[in-house]
Design an enzyme around this catalytic site. Structure first.
Site, PDB file in Angstrom:
ATOM      1  N   LYS A  15       3.409 -81.243  41.407  1.00 44.42           N
ATOM      2  CA  LYS A  15       3.557 -79.792  41.521  1.00 44.42           C
ATOM      3  C   LYS A  15       2.424 -79.051  40.802  1.00 44.42           C
ATOM      4  CE  LYS A  15       7.495 -79.189  39.432  1.00 44.42           C
ATOM      5  NZ  LYS A  15       7.886 -80.555  39.059  1.00 44.42           N
ATOM      6  N   ARG A  88      14.623 -73.483  38.801  1.00 42.52           N
ATOM      7  CA  ARG A  88      15.125 -74.853  38.757  1.00 42.52           C
ATOM      8  C   ARG A  88      16.610 -74.911  38.998  1.00 42.52           C
ATOM      9  NH1 ARG A  88      11.982 -77.854  33.870  1.00 42.52           N
ATOM     10  NH2 ARG A  88      10.611 -79.033  35.241  1.00 42.52           N
ATOM     11  N   ARG A 123       0.450 -91.220  33.037  1.00 47.45           N
ATOM     12  CA  ARG A 123       0.017 -89.820  33.092  1.00 47.45           C
ATOM     13  C   ARG A 123      -0.448 -89.294  31.734  1.00 47.45           C
ATOM     14  NH1 ARG A 123       3.679 -85.054  35.605  1.00 47.45           N
ATOM     15  NH2 ARG A 123       5.186 -85.583  33.993  1.00 47.45           N
ATOM     16  N   ARG A 151       2.056 -86.895  27.686  1.00 53.45           N
ATOM     17  CA  ARG A 151       2.946 -85.767  27.465  1.00 53.45           C
ATOM     18  C   ARG A 151       4.126 -86.206  26.621  1.00 53.45           C
ATOM     19  NH1 ARG A 151       3.962 -82.458  32.905  1.00 53.45           N
ATOM     20  NH2 ARG A 151       6.075 -82.701  32.131  1.00 53.45           N
ATOM     21  N   ARG A 162      15.283 -86.254  33.014  1.00 51.98           N
ATOM     22  CA  ARG A 162      14.728 -85.151  33.807  1.00 51.98           C
ATOM     23  C   ARG A 162      14.925 -85.390  35.294  1.00 51.98           C
ATOM     24  NH1 ARG A 162       9.294 -85.927  31.728  1.00 51.98           N
ATOM     25  NH2 ARG A 162       8.483 -84.378  33.151  1.00 51.98           N
TER      26      ARG A 162
END
Ligand SMILES: [Zn+2]
Length: 201
Positions: A15, A88, A123, A151, A162
């Site tokens: 995204k 969300r 990531r 992250r 999540r």
């Protein structure tokens, strides 16, 4: 294409990468609520203090914190915007619709769970501009030469939480836009360029 866009998709679906690029090309203001919250956490602002307990558990920050924050931002934009990470939940989508003359269009990135797990394990994110990079690909941020780091919320248990929160809360939000004929579902697998061509298509 509408001048008011929302990007929906599971964590690590791309995204941020796609949204940033589209916003830049179309001259839309861009807001990543995730990046905003992570900065607030790092700088320990008022917002950071309120959001911390939720983010540390991999939970979504509640509507009563998120909605006023985002609506304040959208109200300050005069020429179109793109939201990444908001809405969300269905109440967030309703709040966004209630506040607007222009009903936003939703772009939904679909990526299978196994592919998401693969992506999240490698990531990295620039601590300054929040651009995403892959482990081993580059040394520093390709955009601002900032430091790349994993992250804080990408730990495995946090990620599964999540993903679960996405299924429980965001899927109904996707349905909300589908029911109103304001959703487009895009296959999010493949290279960023391939996905971007589909987003434009
Ligand atoms: Zn950077």
């Amino acid at each position: 294409m509408s001048r008011h866009l929302v990007f929906l998709g599971p964590p690590a679906s791309g995204k941020g990468t796609q949204g940033r690029r589209l916003a830049e090309e179309k001259g839309l203001a861009y807001l990543s609520t995730g990046a905003l919250l992570r900065s607030a956490l790092r700088d320990d602002t008022e917002l950071g203090k309120k959001a911390r307990p939720f983010l540390e558990r991999g939970e979504f920050v509640p509507d009563e914190i998120m909605v006023p924050m985002v609506l304040e931002w959208t109200a300050a934009q005069s020429d179109g915007w793109l939201l990444d990470g908001f809405p969300r939940t269905v109440p967030q989508a309703e709040a966004l619709d209630a506040d607007l003359d222009h009903e936003p269009q939703a772009i939904i990135l679909h990526v299978p769970d196994d592919e998401l797990r693969r992506r999240v394990s490698s990531r990295l994110e620039c601590v300054d501009c929040h651009r995403v990079a892959r482990d081993g690909e580059v040394e520093t941020c390709p955009k601002c030469q900032g430091v790349l780091a994993p992250r804080a919320d990408d730990g495995s248990a946090n990620f599964e939480n999540r993903l679960e929160a996405y299924r429980r809360l965001v899927i109904p939000t996707v349905t909300y836009y589908c029911d109103r004929w304001r959703a487009r579902i895009v296959n999010g697998t493949g290279s960023p360029d391939t996905v971007y061509a589909r987003v434009l298509g």
